[in-house]
Write a protein that holds these residues in place. Structure first.
Motif, PDB file in Angstrom:
ATOM      1  N   ASP A  85     -35.236  31.871  11.571  1.00  0.00           N
ATOM      2  CA  ASP A  85     -34.436  33.097  11.781  1.00  0.00           C
ATOM      3  C   ASP A  85     -34.126  33.251  13.279  1.00  0.00           C
ATOM      4  O   ASP A  85     -34.192  34.352  13.829  1.00  0.00           O
TER       5      ASP A  85
ATOM      6  N   GLU B  21     -26.125  35.255   5.728  1.00  0.00           N
ATOM      7  CA  GLU B  21     -27.176  36.194   5.307  1.00  0.00           C
ATOM      8  C   GLU B  21     -26.475  37.487   4.902  1.00  0.00           C
ATOM      9  O   GLU B  21     -25.860  38.165   5.727  1.00  0.00           O
TER      10      GLU B  21
ATOM     11  N   HIS C 126     -32.484  41.106   2.427  1.00  0.00           N
ATOM     12  CA  HIS C 126     -31.522  40.143   2.978  1.00  0.00           C
ATOM     13  C   HIS C 126     -31.465  38.918   2.082  1.00  0.00           C
ATOM     14  O   HIS C 126     -32.505  38.368   1.714  1.00  0.00           O
TER      15      HIS C 126
ATOM     16  N   HIS D  79     -24.903  37.038   9.807  1.00  0.00           N
ATOM     17  CA  HIS D  79     -24.859  38.185   8.909  1.00  0.00           C
ATOM     18  C   HIS D  79     -23.422  38.459   8.431  1.00  0.00           C
ATOM     19  O   HIS D  79     -22.531  38.739   9.247  1.00  0.00           O
TER      20      HIS D  79
ATOM     21  N   ARG E 246     -40.408  45.106   9.251  1.00  0.00           N
ATOM     22  CA  ARG E 246     -39.007  45.527   9.254  1.00  0.00           C
ATOM     23  C   ARG E 246     -38.775  46.784   8.428  1.00  0.00           C
ATOM     24  O   ARG E 246     -37.708  47.381   8.492  1.00  0.00           O
TER      25      ARG E 246
ATOM     26  N   HIS F 216     -37.064  36.449   4.138  1.00  0.00           N
ATOM     27  CA  HIS F 216     -38.226  37.230   4.657  1.00  0.00           C
ATOM     28  C   HIS F 216     -38.602  38.413   3.755  1.00  0.00           C
ATOM     29  O   HIS F 216     -38.660  39.557   4.205  1.00  0.00           O
TER      30      HIS F 216
ATOM     31  N   HIS G  89     -32.218  28.887   8.576  1.00  0.00           N
ATOM     32  CA  HIS G  89     -31.888  30.300   8.826  1.00  0.00           C
ATOM     33  C   HIS G  89     -31.747  30.512  10.333  1.00  0.00           C
ATOM     34  O   HIS G  89     -32.745  30.605  11.045  1.00  0.00           O
TER      35      HIS G  89
END
Ligand code: AMP
Ligand code: FE
Ligand code: FE
Ligand code: ZN
Length: 285
Positions: free
Chosen positions: A250, A62, A78, A38, A199, A193, A6
């Motif tokens: 990430d 993603e 995600h 993304h 988040r 995640h 990732h």
């Protein structure tokens, strides 16, 4: 075998070009890296062309999704997708819709920040994204440039977080539909995640079970935003549901403090992803 599944390049909201990202991966001693920008596959050909020998690159993405609830606003989720066919028409169309949605929504955030007196200009955000996929980190960078925030993290903590008056949600893909599209394109969907509470709101085990029912194949367990307890919980959920487990950094270059390879995936779990992905092949020697 060191495997990080990732990472983001400047094709979305990372700060390194795909070529720079792969050089960083090699320098960190990685054997396998997945490029998971993304909502775009635009970095795949650049990564294939720039791949250093000895490094395997897994084409990925993603996907921005949502989990819908009856009585509350949807929860952002995600979805990592690996080894899918980038030319699958339905999936390609959905990615294009998401990129348009991101542009519209980022412009609305910038307009509302500007109206409140923050000297941010939409054209500068478009320039910062350099033709790539626009996200809040580009707005954060512009806020740092004009001295309205000390760092990208600070801009998120003060102005861009999901409870901020300047926050605008985007119409992300229904995650069950996203999972179906990834599978239809021969890809491997992995929930990213899933318990990262910093988040925003996170989904419950019931949602993860429903996602597995819809064709989800894996859970990202080891992630810098997960506590030890959250990782343990997700590992248990994955065992119950028979899902693959991954670990990843990430990595976003200097847009986040996390170094590449901060978390990694076990080789047997990577093998399971390779076995399940039929829409495209890894780039390797
Ligand atoms: P967006 O996709 O436009 O909603 O923006 C979400 C992206 O912002 C994530 O993919 C992260 O890259 C980044 N992000 C979220 N929270 C933070 C934070 N606290 N500090 C830095 N970057 C963040
Ligand atoms: Fe990001
Ligand atoms: Fe994410
Ligand atoms: Zn990510």
């Amino acid at each position: 075998m060191l495997i990080d599944l990732h990472t983001h390049s400047s094709v979305s909201d990372g700060t390194e070009s795909p070529a720079e990202l792969l050089a960083t991966a090699r320098a960190a001693g990685l054997d396998v890296i997945a490029l998971t920008d993304h909502d775009t596959t635009a970095g795949w050909s650049m990564a294939e062309a720039a791949r250093p020998s000895g490094l395997t690159v897994v084409p990925g993405m993603e996907l921005s999704c949502r989990w819908f609830l009856d009585d509350q606003p949807p929860i952002s989720v995600h979805l990592l997708a690996y080894l899918f066919d980038p030319d699958h028409p339905g999936f390609a169309a959905e990615r294009a819709r998401l990129r348009d949605e991101r542009l519209e929504r980022a412009e609305r955030i910038v307009t509302s920040l500007a109206a409140a007196g923050y000297p941010v200009v939409w054209r500068r955000i478009v320039e910062r994204s350099d033709g790539g996929v626009v996200g809040r980190p580009h707005i954060a960078g512009a806020l740092v440039d004009v001295g309205a925030a000390d760092s990208v993290d600070h801009a998120f903590a003060t102005l861009l977080h999901h409870r901020s008056p300047y926050y605008v949600a985007k119409a992300d893909t229904d995650v069950r539909e996203g999972i179906a599209l990834v599978r239809a394109a021969g890809g491997v969907p992995v929930f990213a995640h899933g318990l990262a509470t910093k988040r925003g709101r996170v989904v419950g085990d019931d949602a993860i079970a429903a996602m597995a029912e819809a064709g989800l194949l894996g859970l990202e367990v080891d992630h810098p935003d997960h506590s030890v307890a959250e990782r343990d919980h997700l590992r248990g959920v994955a065992a119950d549901l028979g899902l693959i487990t991954t670990g990843s950094s990430d990595y976003h270059g200097t847009n986040k403090a996390t170094p590449i390879a901060a978390c990694t995936t076990e080789p047997d779990q990577f093998e399971a992803i390779l076995a399940a992905g039929t829409g495209s092949a890894p780039f390797g020697d």
